[in-house]
Each structure stands twice: as C-alpha cells, then as structure tokens.
Write a protein that holds these residues in place. Structure first.
Motif, PDB file in Angstrom:
ATOM      1  N   UNK A  53       0.897  -1.163   0.000  1.00 18.17           N
ATOM      2  CA  UNK A  53       0.000   0.000   0.000  1.00 18.17           C
ATOM      3  C   UNK A  53       0.934   1.212   0.000  1.00 18.17           C
ATOM      4  N   UNK A  54       0.724   2.163   0.904  1.00 17.51           N
ATOM      5  CA  UNK A  54       1.679   3.279   0.987  1.00 17.51           C
ATOM      6  C   UNK A  54       2.349   3.265   2.353  1.00 17.51           C
ATOM      7  N   UNK A  55       2.553   2.093   2.921  1.00 21.10           N
ATOM      8  CA  UNK A  55       3.246   1.998   4.213  1.00 21.10           C
ATOM      9  C   UNK A  55       4.736   2.097   3.964  1.00 21.10           C
ATOM     10  N   UNK A  56       5.247   3.290   4.153  1.00 21.23           N
ATOM     11  CA  UNK A  56       6.643   3.571   3.854  1.00 21.23           C
ATOM     12  C   UNK A  56       7.555   2.990   4.943  1.00 21.23           C
ATOM     13  N   UNK A  57       8.842   2.813   4.633  1.00 19.79           N
ATOM     14  CA  UNK A  57       9.767   2.292   5.645  1.00 19.79           C
ATOM     15  C   UNK A  57       9.668   3.084   6.956  1.00 19.79           C
ATOM     16  N   UNK A  58       9.654   2.341   8.045  1.00 19.20           N
ATOM     17  CA  UNK A  58       9.480   2.955   9.362  1.00 19.20           C
ATOM     18  C   UNK A  58       8.050   2.863   9.857  1.00 19.20           C
ATOM     19  N   UNK A  59       7.118   2.465   8.974  1.00 16.86           N
ATOM     20  CA  UNK A  59       5.720   2.308   9.412  1.00 16.86           C
ATOM     21  C   UNK A  59       5.640   1.260  10.506  1.00 16.86           C
ATOM     22  N   UNK A  60       4.763   1.494  11.467  1.00  9.61           N
ATOM     23  CA  UNK A  60       4.525   0.463  12.481  1.00  9.61           C
ATOM     24  C   UNK A  60       4.039  -0.808  11.806  1.00  9.61           C
ATOM     25  N   UNK A  61       4.582  -1.926  12.237  1.00 10.18           N
ATOM     26  CA  UNK A  61       4.143  -3.208  11.680  1.00 10.18           C
ATOM     27  C   UNK A  61       2.705  -3.526  12.086  1.00 10.18           C
ATOM     28  N   UNK A  62       2.170  -2.769  13.048  1.00 10.16           N
ATOM     29  CA  UNK A  62       0.787  -2.966  13.498  1.00 10.16           C
ATOM     30  C   UNK A  62      -0.119  -1.817  13.049  1.00 10.16           C
ATOM     31  N   UNK A  63       0.366  -0.970  12.147  1.00 12.16           N
ATOM     32  CA  UNK A  63      -0.372   0.248  11.792  1.00 12.16           C
ATOM     33  C   UNK A  63      -1.739  -0.046  11.188  1.00 12.16           C
TER      34      UNK A  63
END
Ligand code: GLP
Length: 261
Positions: A140-150
């Motif tokens: 999706x647009x979960x860029x590096x550093x996104x929470x793995x639980x976001x």
C-alpha cells in the motif's frame, strides 16, 4: 509464504486470477482487496478476459482499495478511485458502489481513515488482498518505518515513492501529492489471503527482503512473513536476487494440482 516464479508478468498473474476465480465460485459475495499501480495490471486484464468469457462474476462481490492520494481532484485521472474504475471495476460487473477506497478528499482525512477501517470490518474483512510492492519495500503506501501494526491513516510519501510514481504524472515529481491515506500493515495483515505480484528488476531488491530478509519496519512488506496465507507471484526479473529461487521452483513443480493457492 508461497513463492511462485513465472517467465513473465502475464504468466505470474494467472495463479492470482485462478485464486480469485475459485474464491468467487465458492463465495460470490467475497470481499476483494484491490491494489492500484502497474503490478496488478496483468491480473486485472486476465480477470476481465475471464469475466467476458463468462467464467467469473463480480456482481455480488465487494472491493476495498488499499490507498489513495490526499487532495487529488475528484476527476484527476491518477486518483486511485479513478484508476481502479478504469483498470478493473468499470470493465466487469461490480454493482454500483460495491468498491470503495479511503476518501482522499475528506475535510478530516484521519476521521476518514477511521471510518474506512470500520467499513472493512462491517463488510466482514477482506478475503483476498491483491498487493504490489514499492522499490523501497512498501506495501500500500506503508513507507519504511511504518509500524508493523499500523492501521489506516494519513502517511507522507517518501521522496523515492514520489519519484517512482512521477511516471504517472508526466514525470513531474512535484505533481505527485505528498500525502496519502493508506491501509496500515495491521489492516492488510487481517486479510485472509495476501497475493503479492511483482515484476521487473527494479523490484528485485525489495522482493529479496520480502521473502528472505529479516522482518523489519525498514522493509514493511516483510511483515507478510508472519501471515499464515501469503502468495508471492514473481517474474524472473523480480526473482533474480532470491538465494533460494531453485527451491521455490522445485516446490512449485511438486505442488499437487488440488492444492490451489
Ligand atoms: C504504489 C502503490 C502501491 C503499489 C506500489 C507499487 O505507490 N501505492 O499500492 O503496490 O506502490 O507500485 P507499482 O505496482 O506501480 O510498481
């Protein structure tokens, strides 16, 4: 995680289309998770062919998009809601309003994100989620550093992603919106089957991390290693940096026909 390596993107799309055809046969009101971008195009073309051949119907299915740019005009051709209409929804028999995406034009985008999570939950969750992967390992647009639980939220895009996507905006990186609404990694992980498509050498490094790297927010797609039912469909170029490519080929060749995906 099942890894399938095919000669090209069109060949790699066939098992994904098979999985969707089987799902809709078993559950006509299935909930599909729909990605935009170049990666799923071959799959959507194959689904349209099967729809036109009378093999598959979306009449009772519902769809949820992965992400959306914040602030693109309703009529903008690169607004993901318009992209998915052009590439799949308008070419098959989805009912009106059966496919929805995060509202990138909402006055309060964070409230829209919360509402979107609720809409997915109200639909009973996503049965099969189609995914691509960014060159930096985003899904999706979960860029590096996104929470793995976001969960679904507003997210700024990295310079890399805006450069990668400038090709859809006449190569004008400044025309790529800086913000998006995206399903979170936790949202995506709640889907019952993840099907990721990747093709081309530009994706080879991200695919290597996805399949064989350590699970890390630095390569967000690696969270898929924790999913109990994830299928990764690759062309040779995207698979070119995998250390265990021969094993994946042998495992796929030995797979019993009845097993499906
Ligand atoms: C895009 C999208 C993702 C997509 C990924 C790869 O920016 N937000 O949903 O899967 O990045 O894009 P593409 O398939 O065009 O290479």
């Amino acid at each position: 995680m099942e890894v399938v390596i095919k000669s090209g993107a069109e060949e790699a799309a066939v098992p994904a289309a098979d999985a969707i055809e089987r799902l809709l046969a078993d559950k006509p009101d299935a909930v599909l998770g729909l990605a935009t971008g170049s990666s799923p195009q071959a799959l959507y073309d194959e689904l349209v062919r099967r729809y036109e051949a009378g093999r598959i119907s979306f009449a009772r299915a519902r769809g949820f998009m992965l992400d959306e740019y914040v602030g693109l005009d309703a009529g903008h051709p690169e607004r993901y809601r318009n992209v998915i209409e052009r590439e799949l929804v308008g070419r098959v028999d989805f009912a009106p309003d059966a496919v929805q995406g995060p509202d990138g034009l909402a006055d309060d985008p964070q409230a829209a994100a919360v509402a979107y999570e609720q809409a997915i939950a109200d639909a009973g969750g996503v049965d099969l989620q189609v995914l691509g992967i960014g060159t930096n390992g985003h899904i999706a647009f979960n860029e590096p550093g996104s929470s793995l639980a976001s969960r679904t939220r507003v997210q700024p895009l990295t310079a890399q992603t805006r450069e990668d996507n400038a090709r859809f905006f006449d190569d004008d990186v400044d025309a790529v919106p800086p913000l998006c609404l995206t399903q979170g990694l936790g949202t995506i992980m709640a889907a019952r089957h993840l099907v990721l498509l990747a093709s081309g050498t530009g994706k080879a490094a991200a695919v290597r991390e996805l399949v064989e790297g350590a699970v890390s927010a630095s390569w967000p797609a690696t969270i898929m290693q924790h999913h109990p039912h994830a299928t990764v469909l690759l062309d040779e170029a995207a698979a070119s940096r995998l250390e265990r490519a021969d094993y994946y080929r042998e495992a796929y060749a030995a797979k019993p026909q009845w097993q499906g995906f």
